[in-house]
Design a protein around this motif. Sequence first.
Motif, PDB file in Angstrom:
ATOM      1  N   VAL A 107     -77.244  -3.494 -13.809  1.00  0.00           N
ATOM      2  CA  VAL A 107     -76.106  -2.638 -14.162  1.00  0.00           C
ATOM      3  C   VAL A 107     -76.126  -1.389 -13.274  1.00  0.00           C
ATOM      4  N   VAL A 151     -71.346   1.989 -16.070  1.00  0.00           N
ATOM      5  CA  VAL A 151     -70.894   1.587 -17.400  1.00  0.00           C
ATOM      6  C   VAL A 151     -69.609   2.328 -17.746  1.00  0.00           C
ATOM      7  N   SER A 158     -74.226  -0.046 -25.405  1.00  0.00           N
ATOM      8  CA  SER A 158     -75.234  -1.102 -25.516  1.00  0.00           C
ATOM      9  C   SER A 158     -75.972  -1.351 -24.205  1.00  0.00           C
ATOM     10  N   ARG A 159     -75.429  -0.897 -23.089  1.00  0.00           N
ATOM     11  CA  ARG A 159     -76.047  -1.107 -21.781  1.00  0.00           C
ATOM     12  C   ARG A 159     -76.092   0.225 -21.037  1.00  0.00           C
ATOM     13  N   ASP A 196     -80.246  -1.539 -16.250  1.00  0.00           N
ATOM     14  CA  ASP A 196     -80.577  -2.698 -17.082  1.00  0.00           C
ATOM     15  C   ASP A 196     -80.466  -3.995 -16.286  1.00  0.00           C
ATOM     16  N   VAL A 198     -79.365  -7.704 -16.529  1.00  0.00           N
ATOM     17  CA  VAL A 198     -78.475  -8.454 -17.407  1.00  0.00           C
ATOM     18  C   VAL A 198     -78.038  -9.748 -16.735  1.00  0.00           C
ATOM     19  N   ALA A 255     -69.221  -5.443 -21.496  1.00  0.00           N
ATOM     20  CA  ALA A 255     -70.623  -5.135 -21.781  1.00  0.00           C
ATOM     21  C   ALA A 255     -71.199  -6.028 -22.870  1.00  0.00           C
ATOM     22  N   PRO A 267     -79.527  -9.160 -22.183  1.00  0.00           N
ATOM     23  CA  PRO A 267     -80.586  -8.498 -21.434  1.00  0.00           C
ATOM     24  C   PRO A 267     -81.632  -9.497 -20.957  1.00  0.00           C
TER      25      PRO A 267
END
Length: 354
Positions: free
Chosen positions: A73, A76, A82-83, A87, A89, A112, A117
């Motif tokens: 990521v 955002v 949440s992220r 991260d 993903v 998202a 994850p």
Amino acid sequence: MSPVIPSTMKALVIEDDPRRVEVKDHPVPSIADDEILVKTVAVSQNPTDFKHVDWVRIGRRGSVLGCDFSGIVVKVGKNVTSRKVGDRVSGFVHGGAWPDEGAFAEYLRTPAELVWPVPDSLKHEEAATLNCAFWTAVQALFHPTRLGLVEPPEKAKNSEWVLIYGGSSSVGQCAVQLAHLAGYKVVSTASPRNHELVKSLGADAVFDYKDPEVISKIKQATGDAVKYVLDTISEGDSQRISAESLGPQGGTVIVLLKPQPEATSRKDVKLQHTLLYTVLGREFDYGPGADYPVAPEDRAHMVQFLTKMPKFIEDGSIKPLKVRLWEGGLNAIPEGLQYMREGKVSAEKIVYRI
């Protein structure tokens, strides 16, 4: 510190005259408030990818190809909690349909809530194998309007039989693992060379789909008690074998391609199509007369299942598919697509590093 994001990127784009895919400079997509921007690390290949190139009615000129990805990521949306940047993903997008969506690119946008994850124990190449195929198996087996099986980590109270036709296919390997995890007994079909693989994933019995007695052998092994069927091949003789293998109570056969009502004369069998793109929350058409509206219930079901993914992977309940790393990155994907067109892929996922 947030990474510097360029305005353009390299992406594999569908072009016409002649119909082809080509690596081109392409705008880095902007994201909505509930979305994230991912720097792609690895992508995996699916039959739907070459079909979006070959079938003009579903693949759009100027769109970015590719569905399965794993990456980092880098941005955002303002509503995303949440992220966060950095991260790891993985997820699935509708490549080949829009210019601002597609995995075969250096960057991609996605909601998202529609990524999971990636545990540190899993390589990006492995994570990329658990999206289109895995999510399709989840939708087919567990969605209430498909087979509606008991969803793991819950276990089925009765040891009921599920037939996974094509157990060595990508969807089949995922479905065998999932049905076994949910406490069902699994019977499957595959080429003899892949029988041990399918058994290692949780199948109780596996038969050669080319055996003229395959239906009677399935019935004998299961006590004629197959109650649920997922046909991961859905062409050739598969829909007939799938339908005829159901026990005397009949039932539903979930198919991944167009249902063939003429495949069986049984009136107690329903052939039902499922198409994973409905989980993405975007209206789309899949050719003339095949318009798919937004399906919030499909998206909601997948969103809740994805929250379970890391635990299933970390405790060994779900294993990634066998990776065949195809060297060359984006530029090599057309070659890999042709290899798949020619039917040369067996019991593995072609993966590229971007």
